[in-house]
Design a protein around this motif. Structure first.
Motif, PDB file in Angstrom:
ATOM      1  N   TRP A 155     -42.762 -66.677 -20.865  1.00 57.16           N
ATOM      2  CA  TRP A 155     -41.865 -66.549 -21.591  1.00 57.16           C
ATOM      3  C   TRP A 155     -40.815 -67.976 -22.669  1.00 57.16           C
ATOM      4  O   TRP A 155     -40.940 -68.877 -21.854  1.00 57.16           O
ATOM      5  CB  TRP A 155     -40.278 -65.544 -21.198  1.00 57.16           C
ATOM      6  CG  TRP A 155     -40.843 -64.862 -20.380  1.00 57.16           C
ATOM      7  CD1 TRP A 155     -40.960 -64.542 -18.973  1.00 57.16           C
ATOM      8  CD2 TRP A 155     -40.354 -63.519 -20.830  1.00 57.16           C
ATOM      9  NE1 TRP A 155     -40.966 -63.294 -18.831  1.00 57.16           N
ATOM     10  CE2 TRP A 155     -41.190 -62.497 -20.291  1.00 57.16           C
ATOM     11  CE3 TRP A 155     -40.483 -62.709 -22.208  1.00 57.16           C
ATOM     12  CZ2 TRP A 155     -40.929 -61.176 -19.897  1.00 57.16           C
ATOM     13  CZ3 TRP A 155     -40.090 -61.349 -22.449  1.00 57.16           C
ATOM     14  CH2 TRP A 155     -40.696 -60.618 -21.023  1.00 57.16           C
TER      15      TRP A 155
ATOM     16  N   ARG B 214     -30.454 -63.485 -23.123  1.00 57.53           N
ATOM     17  CA  ARG B 214     -31.446 -62.811 -23.145  1.00 57.53           C
ATOM     18  C   ARG B 214     -31.830 -61.715 -22.255  1.00 57.53           C
ATOM     19  O   ARG B 214     -31.481 -62.310 -20.976  1.00 57.53           O
ATOM     20  CB  ARG B 214     -32.708 -63.482 -23.890  1.00 57.53           C
ATOM     21  CG  ARG B 214     -32.960 -64.769 -25.144  1.00 57.53           C
ATOM     22  CD  ARG B 214     -34.349 -65.951 -24.756  1.00 57.53           C
ATOM     23  NE  ARG B 214     -35.202 -65.434 -24.340  1.00 57.53           N
ATOM     24  CZ  ARG B 214     -35.993 -65.771 -24.566  1.00 57.53           C
ATOM     25  NH1 ARG B 214     -36.697 -66.189 -24.830  1.00 57.53           N
ATOM     26  NH2 ARG B 214     -36.860 -64.460 -24.061  1.00 57.53           N
TER      27      ARG B 214
ATOM     28  N   ASP C 286     -38.128 -65.459 -28.688  1.00 60.79           N
ATOM     29  CA  ASP C 286     -36.999 -64.127 -28.253  1.00 60.79           C
ATOM     30  C   ASP C 286     -38.230 -63.151 -28.655  1.00 60.79           C
ATOM     31  O   ASP C 286     -37.976 -61.691 -28.706  1.00 60.79           O
ATOM     32  CB  ASP C 286     -35.913 -64.192 -29.483  1.00 60.79           C
ATOM     33  CG  ASP C 286     -35.234 -64.926 -28.898  1.00 60.79           C
ATOM     34  OD1 ASP C 286     -35.034 -65.203 -27.707  1.00 60.79           O
ATOM     35  OD2 ASP C 286     -34.087 -65.245 -29.525  1.00 60.79           O
TER      36      ASP C 286
ATOM     37  N   SER D 236     -36.030 -55.883 -14.232  1.00 60.09           N
ATOM     38  CA  SER D 236     -35.195 -56.544 -15.897  1.00 60.09           C
ATOM     39  C   SER D 236     -35.182 -58.135 -15.579  1.00 60.09           C
ATOM     40  O   SER D 236     -35.102 -58.135 -14.494  1.00 60.09           O
ATOM     41  CB  SER D 236     -33.938 -56.401 -16.201  1.00 60.09           C
ATOM     42  OG  SER D 236     -33.221 -56.721 -16.255  1.00 60.09           O
TER      43      SER D 236
ATOM     44  N   PRO E 145     -43.282 -61.477 -24.082  1.00 59.59           N
ATOM     45  CA  PRO E 145     -43.610 -62.793 -23.034  1.00 59.59           C
ATOM     46  C   PRO E 145     -45.091 -63.645 -24.560  1.00 59.59           C
ATOM     47  O   PRO E 145     -45.773 -62.769 -24.920  1.00 59.59           O
ATOM     48  CB  PRO E 145     -44.455 -61.933 -22.093  1.00 59.59           C
ATOM     49  CG  PRO E 145     -44.192 -61.031 -22.769  1.00 59.59           C
ATOM     50  CD  PRO E 145     -43.274 -60.630 -23.867  1.00 59.59           C
TER      51      PRO E 145
ATOM     52  N   LEU F  20     -35.373 -59.686 -20.545  1.00 56.53           N
ATOM     53  CA  LEU F  20     -36.501 -59.602 -20.417  1.00 56.53           C
ATOM     54  C   LEU F  20     -37.360 -58.780 -19.647  1.00 56.53           C
ATOM     55  O   LEU F  20     -37.159 -58.832 -18.595  1.00 56.53           O
ATOM     56  CB  LEU F  20     -37.456 -61.203 -19.913  1.00 56.53           C
ATOM     57  CG  LEU F  20     -36.173 -62.601 -20.260  1.00 56.53           C
ATOM     58  CD1 LEU F  20     -36.584 -63.389 -19.205  1.00 56.53           C
ATOM     59  CD2 LEU F  20     -36.193 -62.706 -22.020  1.00 56.53           C
TER      60      LEU F  20
END
Length: 428
Positions: A102, A70, A105, A57, A108, A72
């Motif tokens: 990215w 966030r 929200d 992540s 990608p 990702l």
């Protein structure tokens, strides 16, 4: 007491307590990753940081209050590299070879490029219109953000571990073959041979290049490739570099857990930051007087460079040297190159690689909770003295295709035998 005064006092008290809470949170290490923090980048305004981890992540953090803004997730494997675009876009590069862009929200925006091996480094061109990536597939790529064809740079013998842009747009790469290469727009690269593998590279606004050595050295190179200075940062490999916004200071992280802060003009270590003893895998400056680091303890920390002290508690005590009981053992000395990624004891757990406790007689890819690649899981190998020796005789890429291990060999039969004897003793 009048009601209005009570309300005013209550509001003031609430604001005061809220300020205390924000301050306390901002001064605590940032906890959220489930694995070592492999990559870091900080926005130009110092408000946010982007971290990548072996847990597959990336996390966008508020550095003011330590909050995770966030998370990702798209990569199949570790996020080894992150970078930030001038327009606010976020870049992540993974063990799966993919580079993701990215912006919001919703996930990608797109996959910018795909390497045939893990992505090890990312850099944004001075014009903000191209990115560069390095990979263990032996290449570096310059990828236009407008979707144009990528320019592939080949020539390193083995993993390309780091990439940077010079102010004039030329590409610089650093590789496991011990070379730093400066690539013109056309023609062959200028090749600088170092004394050991190069793990990271960065470039200053005046064109000077800094390269990190697996021998514990930091090399400062002129834009034409000439070596201006070499510093001994420590006995452990230097694995990450960062340059302060004003270009005056470099930070060099080691697998031993220390970070050297270097005066670039004087080519001298001015300050050493001592952490909890676990590898520091990543770092980035927040302004000129603060450093953000990510390490093997899964935390993101802030450091005040005016005092050399962490902002908030270190949170962990320095662990004992796992190899202290093997002083003078040649096999333990050979294993020093492996300890950043592997533990030896039942309670050591997994790092970048799985624990080696109980390795002899164990079938490959069977340590619980370790994210092996699909190709690695398909191999039919049992670890024995013979197979471990063979692994380091011909190299992981040939013996275990699909491995996450850095490509490395042990050239002498004596050292391979010493390593096997050490592992038989230390992993029982």
């Amino acid at each position: 007491m009048p009601a209005s005064l009570r309300l005013a006092l209550a509001a003031s008290l609430a604001a005061f307590l809220g300020a205390l809470a924000v301050t306390a949170r901002a001064e605590a290490p940032m906890r959220g990753h489930g694995g070592p923090v492999r990559a870091l980048a900080v926005t130009a305004d110092g408000q946010r940081a982007l971290s990548g981890s072996f847990d597959a992540s990336a996390i966008l953090w508020s550095l003011e209050d330590g909050a995770a803004l966030r998370v990702l997730r798209i990569h199949d494997g570790a996020v080894n590299a992150v970078s930030l675009l001038p327009d606010g876009g976020l870049l992540t590069g993974g063990e799966d070879g993919r580079i993701a862009l990215w912006r919001d929200d919703s996930g990608p925006e797109r996959i910018l490029a795909t390497h045939a091996g893990p992505v090890s480094g990312l850099a944004v061109a001075p014009d903000g219109r191209r990115i560069a990536s390095s990979s263990w597939d032996g290449t570096a790529r310059i990828t236009p953000l407008d979707g144009g064809p990528a320019l592939v740079r080949e020539g390193h013998q083995g993993n390309v571990n780091g990439v940077a842009f010079l102010p004039d747009g030329r590409l610089v790469t650093a590789g496991y073959d011990g070379t730093v290469r400066i690539w013109p727009e056309a023609g062959p690269a200028v090749t600088v041979q170092l004394e050991g593998p190069a793990n990271a590279v960065t470039a200053a606004a005046d064109g000077e290049i800094a390269a990190a050595g697996a021998d514990g050295s930091l090399y400062l190179l002129r834009p034409d490739g000439g070596i201006r200075a070499r510093l001994e940062v420590g006995p452990r490999p230097v694995v990450a570099l960062a340059l302060s916004p004003d270009g005056r200071r470099l930070a060099a992280a080691t697998v031993g857990g220390a970070v050297a802060v270097i005066d670039r003009d004087e080519a001298r270590v001015r300050l050493t930051l001592v952490g909890p003893g676990l590898p520091v895998w990543s770092l980035a400056f927040r302004g000129n007087d603060e450093l953000v680091t990510g390490g093997g303890d899964r935390l993101v920390r802030r450091w005040d460079l005016r005092t050399g002290e962490p902002i908030g508690p270190l949170a962990m005590t320095r662990p004992a040297d796992a190899l202290a009981g093997f002083a003078g053992d040649r096999g333990a000395e050979v294993f020093r190159a492996c300890e950043a990624c592997h533990t030896l004891t039942p309670d050591g757990g997994n790092r970048a690689g799985p624990t080696l406790h109980g390795v002899f007689g164990r079938r490959i890819a069977t340590v619980p909770d370790y994210p092996y690649s699909p190709a690695f899981r398909r191999l039919d190998i049992v670890w024995t003295p013979e197979t471990i020796a063979r692994l380091f005789e011909i190299g992981p890429a040939r013996f275990t295709p699909g491995t996450k291990m850095p490509e490395q060999t042990i050239t002498t039969a004596e050292d391979r035998a010493a390593l096997v004897r050490f592992l038989e003793e230390a992993t029982r």
